[in-house]
Each structure stands twice: as structure tokens, then as C-alpha cells.
Design an enzyme around this catalytic site. Sequence first.
Site, PDB file in Angstrom:
ATOM      1  CG  MET A  85      23.299  15.977  41.601  1.00 41.09           C
ATOM      2  SD  MET A  85      22.442  16.574  40.208  1.00 41.09           S
ATOM      3  CE  MET A  85      20.869  15.727  40.687  1.00 41.09           C
ATOM      4  N   PRO A  86      22.009  19.003  42.940  1.00 45.48           N
ATOM      5  CG  PRO A  86      21.093  20.781  41.930  1.00 45.48           C
ATOM      6  CD  PRO A  86      20.926  19.910  42.956  1.00 45.48           C
ATOM      7  CG  LEU A  87      29.198  20.058  43.272  1.00 45.34           C
ATOM      8  CD1 LEU A  87      29.527  19.887  44.464  1.00 45.34           C
ATOM      9  CD2 LEU A  87      30.273  19.339  42.451  1.00 45.34           C
TER      10      LEU A  87
ATOM     11  CB  THR B 100      27.749  20.268  38.598  1.00 49.11           C
ATOM     12  OG1 THR B 100      28.872  21.118  38.417  1.00 49.11           O
ATOM     13  CG2 THR B 100      27.878  19.085  37.837  1.00 49.11           C
TER      14      THR B 100
END
Length: 134
Positions: free
Chosen positions: A1-3, A72
Site C-alpha cells: 500500500m499504496p496500490l 489508492t
Amino acid sequence: MPLLRFDLIKGRTDAEIASLLDVTHEAMLEAFRVPVRDRYQIVHEHEPSRLRIEDTGLDIPRTNKFVMISVTTRPRTTEEKTNFYRLLTEALSKRCGIAASDVMVNMVTNTDADWSFGNGEAQFLTGKLGGKPK
């Protein structure tokens, strides 16, 4: 994460895609200060007729090297985001030959409860990842 999700026009080699992903990861590491193994990248390639990206009237030229990156992420500061945009486009231009005008980024922010990295757990909430238990 982040994606990170990359939407590209078909035609790049595996080496070009690997370079694009590596450069983007390096920019993210510097801008967001995430761990090195915090790497989640998905590439989607499209026929030219299946990807139409204009410029909202900004007169930004686009070529077949265009890349749309959807990020994301947990909340980030405006400074982190703008630093990422700058670092990313500078590195993509220098190392991948992708002009800044061919790079579009969309940030989607969510919360710690929106992530499970596996095993049916929300690791940010349990405290197993980068944060305090909630």
C-alpha cells in the site's frame, strides 16, 4: 500500500514496463516514505481505441506513451502528493523517455479499515502494520 494501477496503451516491451514500475516505486518511496517492500502495482494494457484520455482543455499533448496511474492510499499531505507528481514525471522523463505531458495521476484516499493484506485481517487496525491498534 499504496496500490498503484497503471493503464497503458499496448505496445511496450516487458523491459519498458519493468522500468516504468521501478521508477514509479522509487518516486513513491521518496515522496511517501513507505517501506521498500510496500509495493503493489497492477498493469492494464489497452488497445489504442480503448483508452481515450484528453486534457480537460489544458492543451496537454498526448502520445502513445501515455500512462494513467491511479494511486489508492492512506491520507497523504498536499506536499507529499505534489512531491510525488514532480519526482515521478522527472524520473519517467529521464529514465523511460515518457514526457510529463503523457503522465496523469489520480489519488484515491481511504482509511486503515479499508486494507487487508491477507489472512482475513485488517493489519493497520491490529497494529501489525504501520500504526496503532484502533
